[in-house]
Motif scaffolding. Structure first.
Motif, PDB file in Angstrom:
ATOM      1  N   LEU A 191      -9.552 -29.071 -45.009  1.00 52.52           N
ATOM      2  CA  LEU A 191      -9.056 -28.864 -46.363  1.00 52.52           C
ATOM      3  C   LEU A 191      -7.553 -28.629 -46.332  1.00 52.52           C
ATOM      4  CD1 LEU A 191     -11.811 -26.496 -47.807  1.00 52.52           C
ATOM      5  CD2 LEU A 191     -11.729 -28.996 -47.821  1.00 52.52           C
ATOM      6  N   TYR A 239     -19.091 -30.826 -53.692  1.00 52.60           N
ATOM      7  CA  TYR A 239     -17.728 -30.761 -53.139  1.00 52.60           C
ATOM      8  C   TYR A 239     -16.801 -29.891 -53.988  1.00 52.60           C
ATOM      9  CZ  TYR A 239     -19.484 -34.764 -50.507  1.00 52.60           C
ATOM     10  OH  TYR A 239     -20.241 -35.592 -49.704  1.00 52.60           O
ATOM     11  N   SER A 286     -16.164 -37.256 -46.931  1.00 57.56           N
ATOM     12  CA  SER A 286     -14.909 -37.631 -46.277  1.00 57.56           C
ATOM     13  C   SER A 286     -14.582 -36.625 -45.190  1.00 57.56           C
ATOM     14  CB  SER A 286     -13.780 -37.666 -47.311  1.00 57.56           C
ATOM     15  OG  SER A 286     -14.040 -38.631 -48.293  1.00 57.56           O
ATOM     16  N   GLU A 323     -11.461 -35.250 -44.929  1.00 61.30           N
ATOM     17  CA  GLU A 323     -10.431 -34.334 -45.417  1.00 61.30           C
ATOM     18  C   GLU A 323     -10.458 -34.315 -46.946  1.00 61.30           C
ATOM     19  OE1 GLU A 323      -6.547 -34.827 -43.689  1.00 61.30           O
ATOM     20  OE2 GLU A 323      -7.373 -35.637 -41.812  1.00 61.30           O
ATOM     21  N   TYR A 324     -10.070 -33.145 -47.505  1.00 67.61           N
ATOM     22  CA  TYR A 324     -10.014 -32.967 -48.957  1.00 67.61           C
ATOM     23  C   TYR A 324      -8.788 -32.143 -49.334  1.00 67.61           C
ATOM     24  CZ  TYR A 324     -14.854 -34.573 -49.154  1.00 67.61           C
ATOM     25  OH  TYR A 324     -15.982 -35.323 -49.041  1.00 67.61           O
ATOM     26  N   GLU A 325      -8.246 -32.435 -50.525  1.00 68.93           N
ATOM     27  CA  GLU A 325      -7.179 -31.628 -51.106  1.00 68.93           C
ATOM     28  C   GLU A 325      -7.822 -30.581 -52.011  1.00 68.93           C
ATOM     29  OE1 GLU A 325      -3.925 -32.029 -50.472  1.00 68.93           O
ATOM     30  OE2 GLU A 325      -4.194 -33.813 -49.194  1.00 68.93           O
TER      31      GLU A 325
END
Length: 199
Positions: free
Chosen positions: A82, A143, A192, A194-196
């Protein structure tokens, strides 16, 4: 249980990219942040399961959860990285099933990961949640990283319910532990890496 087959498939898919720790913990697709994509803990013996969980639990300990823990003593699946809006990065598991740590956190060797302690995790719950519900894990619902959603096994009705942490409103329900975990593993299989997030 179908979920044990699904976890075996995850292990098979990563058979050429893993670390096996001394205590039997399996790190699949290891890295830095996160430490791995999947962390799977070696199953409990029936003797340990009976002595420390079944015999000590206030209600009848769920047979379905017992069967799972003898195969896998919990797991932390689908770790992601993250990124926060202030430039920080950290790791988060999308699905965790609690287990029974075999060593104390204070005396645990550095490279021997253990599951979250189901006995300790079960103590923290909203006041309105029944004591007959055993907290067995957590996940990141849809998510939405603003919430941790907790999984509870109803030891009387045998269903599995989900409530956001520190809340008592039911947000998901499954007929069995196997259905619950299979549903979540299938959902997160598309996650995924990676996440913002806005934290």
């Amino acid at each position: 249980m179908e979920i044990t087959r699904k976890i075996r498939n995850i292990i098979e898919e990563n058979k050429n990219d893993y670390v096996l720790q001394e205590n039997g913990t399996l790190l699949l697709n290891p890295g830095r942040i996160p430490k791995c994509r999947h962390m799977i803990f070696k199953g409990l013996t029936t003797g340990v399961l009976h002595e420390y969980l079944i015999a000590e639990y206030r209600d009848a300990f769920p047979d379905e959860l017992s069967a799972f823990l003898t195969q896998y003593n919990g797991c932390n699946l689908y770790w992601v990285k993250l990124h926060t809006n202030d430039g920080m990065s950290f790791a988060q598991s999308l699905l965790s099933v609690y287990g029974l740590p075999m060593t104390s956190p204070h005396s645990r060797p550095k490279n021997q990961d253990e599951p979250f302690d189901i006995r300790v995790e079960d103590l923290g719950r909203h006041d309105n949640i029944s004591t007959h519900w055993l907290k067995l894990g957590s996940y990141i619902r849809d998510y939405d990283f603003d919430y941790t959603t907790e999984l509870f096994f109803d030891t009387k009705g045998k269903k599995v319910f989900a409530c956001h942490k520190n809340e008592d409103r039911i947000v998901d329900c499954w007929e069995s532990l196997d259905e619950c975990l299979c549903n979540l593993v299938d959902f997160f299989s598309g996650a995924s890496l990676e996440y913002e997030v806005n934290l």
